[in-house]
Design an enzyme around this catalytic site. Structure first.
Site, PDB file in Angstrom:
ATOM      1  N   HIS A 207      -7.765   6.635   1.243  1.00 53.53           N
ATOM      2  CA  HIS A 207      -8.066   5.676   1.197  1.00 53.53           C
ATOM      3  C   HIS A 207      -6.775   4.525   1.491  1.00 53.53           C
ATOM      4  CE1 HIS A 207      -8.944   2.837  -2.679  1.00 53.53           C
ATOM      5  NE2 HIS A 207      -9.622   2.490  -1.738  1.00 53.53           N
TER       6      HIS A 207
ATOM      7  N   LEU B 157       0.750  -0.914  -0.368  1.00 49.69           N
ATOM      8  CA  LEU B 157      -0.171  -0.119   0.132  1.00 49.69           C
ATOM      9  C   LEU B 157       0.808   1.276  -0.166  1.00 49.69           C
ATOM     10  CD1 LEU B 157      -2.442  -1.184   2.537  1.00 49.69           C
ATOM     11  CD2 LEU B 157      -3.096  -0.964   0.327  1.00 49.69           C
ATOM     12  N   ILE B 158       0.546   2.301  -0.583  1.00 53.44           N
ATOM     13  CA  ILE B 158       2.026   3.592  -1.121  1.00 53.44           C
ATOM     14  C   ILE B 158       0.479   4.592  -1.203  1.00 53.44           C
ATOM     15  CG2 ILE B 158       3.116   5.259  -2.626  1.00 53.44           C
ATOM     16  CD1 ILE B 158       3.726   2.467  -3.248  1.00 53.44           C
TER      17      ILE B 158
ATOM     18  N   THR C 261      -5.744  10.918  -0.853  1.00 52.47           N
ATOM     19  CA  THR C 261      -6.683  11.071   0.168  1.00 52.47           C
ATOM     20  C   THR C 261      -7.022   9.826   1.111  1.00 52.47           C
ATOM     21  OG1 THR C 261      -7.532   9.087  -1.192  1.00 52.47           O
ATOM     22  CG2 THR C 261      -8.232  11.217  -2.664  1.00 52.47           C
TER      23      THR C 261
HETATM   24  N1  LIG Z   1      -4.298   2.110  -3.764  1.00 51.26           N
HETATM   25  C1  LIG Z   1      -3.779   0.340  -3.467  1.00 51.26           C
HETATM   26  C2  LIG Z   1      -4.903  -0.774  -3.840  1.00 51.26           C
HETATM   27  N2  LIG Z   1      -6.130  -0.447  -3.873  1.00 51.26           N
HETATM   28  C3  LIG Z   1      -6.535  -1.558  -3.886  1.00 51.26           C
HETATM   29  C4  LIG Z   1      -7.641  -2.137  -3.060  1.00 51.26           C
HETATM   30  O1  LIG Z   1      -6.712  -2.904  -2.106  1.00 51.26           O
HETATM   31  C5  LIG Z   1      -8.838  -2.675  -3.524  1.00 51.26           C
HETATM   32  O2  LIG Z   1      -8.206  -3.492  -4.144  1.00 51.26           O
HETATM   33  C6  LIG Z   1     -10.571  -2.378  -3.931  1.00 51.26           C
HETATM   34  O3  LIG Z   1     -10.565  -0.861  -3.548  1.00 51.26           O
HETATM   35  C7  LIG Z   1     -11.402  -3.327  -4.247  1.00 51.26           C
HETATM   36  O4  LIG Z   1     -11.941  -4.123  -3.265  1.00 51.26           O
HETATM   37  N3  LIG Z   1      -4.307  -1.480  -2.938  1.00 51.26           N
HETATM   38  C8  LIG Z   1      -3.290  -2.243  -3.046  1.00 51.26           C
HETATM   39  O5  LIG Z   1      -2.628  -3.385  -2.894  1.00 51.26           O
HETATM   40  N4  LIG Z   1      -1.949  -1.153  -2.925  1.00 51.26           N
HETATM   41  C9  LIG Z   1      -2.700   0.032  -3.043  1.00 51.26           C
HETATM   42  O6  LIG Z   1      -1.466   0.823  -3.160  1.00 51.26           O
HETATM   43  C1  LIG Z   2      -3.482   3.110  -0.844  1.00 50.49           C
HETATM   44  C2  LIG Z   2      -4.618   3.670  -1.921  1.00 50.49           C
HETATM   45  O1  LIG Z   2      -5.554   3.280  -1.806  1.00 50.49           O
HETATM   46  C3  LIG Z   2      -4.014   5.310  -2.616  1.00 50.49           C
HETATM   47  O2  LIG Z   2      -2.780   4.620  -3.629  1.00 50.49           O
HETATM   48  C4  LIG Z   2      -5.113   5.718  -3.492  1.00 50.49           C
HETATM   49  O3  LIG Z   2      -4.766   6.732  -3.310  1.00 50.49           O
HETATM   50  P1  LIG Z   2      -5.438   7.818  -3.440  1.00 50.49           P
HETATM   51  O4  LIG Z   2      -5.571   8.299  -2.060  1.00 50.49           O
HETATM   52  O5  LIG Z   2      -4.961   9.630  -4.079  1.00 50.49           O
HETATM   53  O6  LIG Z   2      -6.743   7.577  -4.605  1.00 50.49           O
END
Ligand SMILES: Nc1c(NC[C@H](O)[C@H](O)[C@H](O)CO)[nH]c(=O)[nH]c1=O
Ligand SMILES: CC(=O)[C@@H](O)COP(=O)(O)O
Length: 212
Positions: A143, A136-137, A141
Protein backbone atom coordinates in the site's frame (compact mmCIF):
# COMPACT_ATOMS: atom_id res chain seq x y z
CA UNK A 1 22.31 13.97 7.17
CA UNK A 2 25.80 15.02 5.97
CA UNK A 3 26.50 18.50 4.66
CA UNK A 4 27.03 17.00 1.18
CA UNK A 5 23.53 15.57 0.99
CA UNK A 6 21.69 18.71 1.97
CA UNK A 7 20.06 20.73 -0.81
CA UNK A 8 22.03 23.73 -2.06
CA UNK A 9 20.30 26.64 -0.46
CA UNK A 10 19.80 29.88 -2.33
CA UNK A 11 20.60 33.06 -0.46
CA UNK A 12 17.28 34.02 1.08
CA UNK A 13 18.30 37.57 1.99
CA UNK A 14 16.18 39.07 -0.79
CA UNK A 15 13.12 36.86 -0.29
CA UNK A 16 10.30 38.88 1.29
CA UNK A 17 7.01 36.95 1.40
CA UNK A 18 4.91 39.78 2.84
CA UNK A 19 2.73 39.95 -0.28
CA UNK A 20 2.38 36.19 -0.79
CA UNK A 21 -0.71 34.06 -0.26
CA UNK A 22 0.15 30.46 0.66
CA UNK A 23 -2.06 27.39 1.05
CA UNK A 24 -1.06 24.54 3.37
CA UNK A 25 -2.95 21.25 2.90
CA UNK A 26 -2.18 18.45 5.35
CA UNK A 27 -3.29 14.85 5.79
CA UNK A 28 -4.80 13.68 9.10
CA UNK A 29 -2.88 10.37 9.23
CA UNK A 30 0.12 10.25 11.63
CA UNK A 31 -1.09 13.53 13.15
CA UNK A 32 1.69 13.93 15.74
CA UNK A 33 4.33 14.13 13.04
CA UNK A 34 2.14 16.00 10.55
CA UNK A 35 1.27 18.65 13.13
CA UNK A 36 4.99 19.26 13.83
CA UNK A 37 5.71 19.55 10.10
CA UNK A 38 2.86 22.04 9.65
CA UNK A 39 4.20 24.08 12.57
CA UNK A 40 7.70 24.05 11.05
CA UNK A 41 6.33 25.21 7.70
CA UNK A 42 4.34 28.03 9.31
CA UNK A 43 7.33 29.10 11.41
CA UNK A 44 9.49 29.32 8.30
CA UNK A 45 6.88 31.24 6.30
CA UNK A 46 6.00 33.75 9.01
CA UNK A 47 9.19 34.23 10.99
CA UNK A 48 11.82 33.87 8.29
CA UNK A 49 10.03 35.13 5.17
CA UNK A 50 7.47 37.63 6.56
CA UNK A 51 4.44 35.89 5.12
CA UNK A 52 1.41 37.29 6.97
CA UNK A 53 -0.45 34.69 9.07
CA UNK A 54 -3.74 35.93 7.60
CA UNK A 55 -2.39 35.11 4.14
CA UNK A 56 -1.79 31.47 5.02
CA UNK A 57 -4.85 29.29 4.41
CA UNK A 58 -4.82 25.82 5.96
CA UNK A 59 -6.99 22.84 4.98
CA UNK A 60 -6.87 19.12 5.88
CA UNK A 61 -7.74 15.89 4.06
CA UNK A 62 -8.14 12.26 5.22
CA UNK A 63 -4.78 10.99 3.97
CA UNK A 64 -1.82 11.71 1.72
CA UNK A 65 -3.59 10.11 -1.24
CA UNK A 66 -6.15 12.95 -1.19
CA UNK A 67 -3.53 15.72 -1.34
CA UNK A 68 -3.31 16.05 -5.17
CA UNK A 69 -7.10 16.25 -5.63
CA UNK A 70 -7.46 18.84 -2.85
CA UNK A 71 -4.57 20.91 -4.23
CA UNK A 72 -6.03 20.93 -7.73
CA UNK A 73 -9.53 21.89 -6.58
CA UNK A 74 -8.45 24.59 -4.14
CA UNK A 75 -6.07 26.18 -6.65
CA UNK A 76 -8.79 26.22 -9.31
CA UNK A 77 -11.33 27.73 -6.89
CA UNK A 78 -8.92 30.49 -5.87
CA UNK A 79 -8.16 31.33 -9.49
CA UNK A 80 -11.86 31.36 -10.38
CA UNK A 81 -12.64 33.54 -7.35
CA UNK A 82 -9.95 35.96 -8.46
CA UNK A 83 -11.32 36.24 -12.01
CA UNK A 84 -14.87 36.69 -10.61
CA UNK A 85 -13.58 39.50 -8.41
CA UNK A 86 -12.00 41.25 -11.38
CA UNK A 87 -15.23 40.90 -13.36
CA UNK A 88 -17.28 42.33 -10.48
CA UNK A 89 -14.95 45.29 -10.06
CA UNK A 90 -15.09 45.95 -13.81
CA UNK A 91 -18.90 45.87 -13.75
CA UNK A 92 -18.95 48.25 -10.81
CA UNK A 93 -16.61 50.71 -12.46
CA UNK A 94 -18.60 50.63 -15.70
CA UNK A 95 -21.82 51.18 -13.77
CA UNK A 96 -20.37 54.15 -11.91
CA UNK A 97 -18.98 55.65 -15.12
CA UNK A 98 -22.38 55.33 -16.81
CA UNK A 99 -23.90 57.14 -13.83
CA UNK A 100 -21.44 59.97 -14.01
CA UNK A 101 -21.82 60.42 -17.75
CA UNK A 102 -25.64 60.53 -17.48
CA UNK A 103 -25.85 62.80 -14.43
CA UNK A 104 -26.12 66.63 -15.14
CA UNK A 105 -24.00 67.30 -12.05
CA UNK A 106 -21.42 64.79 -13.17
CA UNK A 107 -21.92 62.98 -9.85
CA UNK A 108 -22.92 59.37 -9.43
CA UNK A 109 -26.13 58.90 -7.45
CA UNK A 110 -27.05 55.47 -8.70
CA UNK A 111 -27.27 52.90 -5.93
CA UNK A 112 -26.54 50.20 -8.50
CA UNK A 113 -22.91 51.04 -8.34
CA UNK A 114 -22.91 50.52 -4.58
CA UNK A 115 -24.94 47.34 -4.99
CA UNK A 116 -22.40 46.08 -7.53
CA UNK A 117 -19.50 46.92 -5.31
CA UNK A 118 -21.21 45.04 -2.51
CA UNK A 119 -21.06 42.00 -4.75
CA UNK A 120 -17.30 42.19 -4.75
CA UNK A 121 -17.05 41.19 -1.09
CA UNK A 122 -13.81 39.86 0.47
CA UNK A 123 -11.82 37.67 -1.88
CA UNK A 124 -8.64 35.80 -0.96
CA UNK A 125 -7.21 35.95 -4.43
CA UNK A 126 -5.08 33.25 -6.09
CA UNK A 127 -2.50 31.26 -4.15
CA UNK A 128 1.14 31.97 -4.89
CA UNK A 129 2.28 28.57 -3.61
CA UNK A 130 0.81 25.41 -2.06
CA UNK A 131 2.55 23.18 0.50
CA UNK A 132 1.12 19.64 0.68
CA UNK A 133 2.06 17.78 3.88
CA UNK A 134 1.63 14.11 4.77
CA UNK A 135 3.46 11.24 6.40
CA UNK A 136 3.50 7.76 4.87
CA UNK A 137 4.96 4.97 7.00
CA UNK A 138 5.63 1.58 5.41
CA UNK A 139 3.37 -1.22 6.64
CA UNK A 140 3.21 -4.92 5.87
CA UNK A 141 1.82 -4.60 2.32
CA UNK A 142 2.64 -2.66 -0.83
CA UNK A 143 0.00 0.00 0.00
CA UNK A 144 2.85 2.36 0.95
CA UNK A 145 4.53 2.06 -2.46
CA UNK A 146 1.36 2.68 -4.42
CA UNK A 147 0.35 5.73 -2.40
CA UNK A 148 3.86 7.19 -2.37
CA UNK A 149 4.22 6.97 -6.13
CA UNK A 150 0.68 8.21 -6.86
CA UNK A 151 1.00 11.20 -4.55
CA UNK A 152 4.41 12.34 -5.80
CA UNK A 153 3.33 12.04 -9.45
CA UNK A 154 -0.01 13.66 -8.70
CA UNK A 155 1.41 16.67 -6.88
CA UNK A 156 3.99 17.25 -9.62
CA UNK A 157 1.19 17.19 -12.21
CA UNK A 158 -0.98 19.68 -10.31
CA UNK A 159 1.88 22.16 -10.13
CA UNK A 160 2.74 21.85 -13.80
CA UNK A 161 -0.89 22.04 -14.94
CA UNK A 162 -1.98 24.97 -12.76
CA UNK A 163 1.24 26.99 -12.90
CA UNK A 164 1.13 27.31 -9.10
CA UNK A 165 4.19 25.88 -7.30
CA UNK A 166 3.18 22.77 -5.30
CA UNK A 167 5.76 21.84 -2.66
CA UNK A 168 6.14 18.08 -1.98
CA UNK A 169 5.90 17.90 1.81
CA UNK A 170 5.24 14.17 2.10
CA UNK A 171 7.56 12.04 4.23
CA UNK A 172 7.83 8.47 2.90
CA UNK A 173 9.34 6.58 5.83
CA UNK A 174 10.14 2.94 6.51
CA UNK A 175 9.82 3.39 10.28
CA UNK A 176 8.13 5.70 12.77
CA UNK A 177 11.54 6.75 14.04
CA UNK A 178 12.49 8.03 10.59
CA UNK A 179 9.31 10.13 10.53
CA UNK A 180 9.84 11.52 14.03
CA UNK A 181 13.44 12.53 13.26
CA UNK A 182 12.36 14.37 10.09
CA UNK A 183 9.90 16.42 12.11
CA UNK A 184 12.42 17.33 14.81
CA UNK A 185 10.77 14.90 17.25
CA UNK A 186 13.55 12.28 17.41
CA UNK A 187 14.15 10.34 20.65
CA UNK A 188 17.61 11.84 21.15
CA UNK A 189 16.82 15.10 22.90
CA UNK A 190 20.35 16.32 22.15
CA UNK A 191 19.77 15.66 18.47
CA UNK A 192 15.99 15.45 17.78
CA UNK A 193 16.49 15.81 14.04
CA UNK A 194 15.64 18.53 11.52
CA UNK A 195 12.04 19.64 10.93
CA UNK A 196 11.65 19.35 7.16
CA UNK A 197 8.66 21.70 7.28
CA UNK A 198 11.12 24.57 7.61
CA UNK A 199 12.62 23.66 4.23
CA UNK A 200 9.19 23.40 2.64
CA UNK A 201 8.28 26.90 3.77
CA UNK A 202 11.50 28.21 2.23
CA UNK A 203 10.86 26.34 -1.02
CA UNK A 204 7.31 27.74 -1.21
CA UNK A 205 8.53 31.35 -0.97
CA UNK A 206 11.38 30.83 -3.42
CA UNK A 207 9.16 29.16 -6.00
CA UNK A 208 6.39 31.71 -5.52
CA UNK A 209 8.90 34.44 -6.36
CA UNK A 210 9.91 32.49 -9.46
CA UNK A 211 6.21 32.27 -10.50
CA UNK A 212 5.80 35.98 -9.87
N1 LIG B 1 -1.28 4.48 5.39
C1 LIG B 1 -1.32 5.86 5.26
C2 LIG B 1 -2.36 6.51 4.59
N2 LIG B 1 -3.38 5.79 4.05
C3 LIG B 1 -4.63 6.40 3.65
C4 LIG B 1 -4.59 6.97 2.24
O1 LIG B 1 -3.76 8.13 2.17
C5 LIG B 1 -6.00 7.41 1.79
O2 LIG B 1 -6.50 8.39 2.68
C6 LIG B 1 -6.96 6.22 1.78
O3 LIG B 1 -6.39 5.18 0.99
C7 LIG B 1 -8.34 6.62 1.19
O4 LIG B 1 -8.19 7.12 -0.12
N3 LIG B 1 -2.36 7.86 4.47
C8 LIG B 1 -1.33 8.62 5.01
O5 LIG B 1 -1.35 9.87 4.89
N4 LIG B 1 -0.31 8.00 5.67
C9 LIG B 1 -0.26 6.63 5.81
O6 LIG B 1 0.70 6.09 6.42
C1 LIG C 1 1.29 3.72 4.01
C2 LIG C 1 0.21 2.74 4.30
O1 LIG C 1 -0.82 2.71 3.67
C3 LIG C 1 0.50 1.69 5.35
O2 LIG C 1 0.63 2.36 6.58
C4 LIG C 1 -0.64 0.68 5.44
O3 LIG C 1 -0.14 -0.39 6.21
P1 LIG C 1 -0.29 -1.90 5.63
O4 LIG C 1 0.59 -1.97 4.39
O5 LIG C 1 0.23 -2.80 6.74
O6 LIG C 1 -1.74 -2.13 5.32
Amino acid sequence: MSEFTKGVKQSDQALDGSNLRVLIIHARWNATVVDALVAGTRESLIERYNVKAENIEQRDVPGAYELPFAAQRLISQSQQQSSNLIANVTDTMNSLMDDIMESPSGQSGNKEGEASSAKVGKAGGPFDAVVCIGVLIKGATQHFEYISDSVSQGLMRVGLETGVPVIFGVLTCLTEEQALERAGLGPDKNNPGHNHGKDWGAAAVEMAMLKL
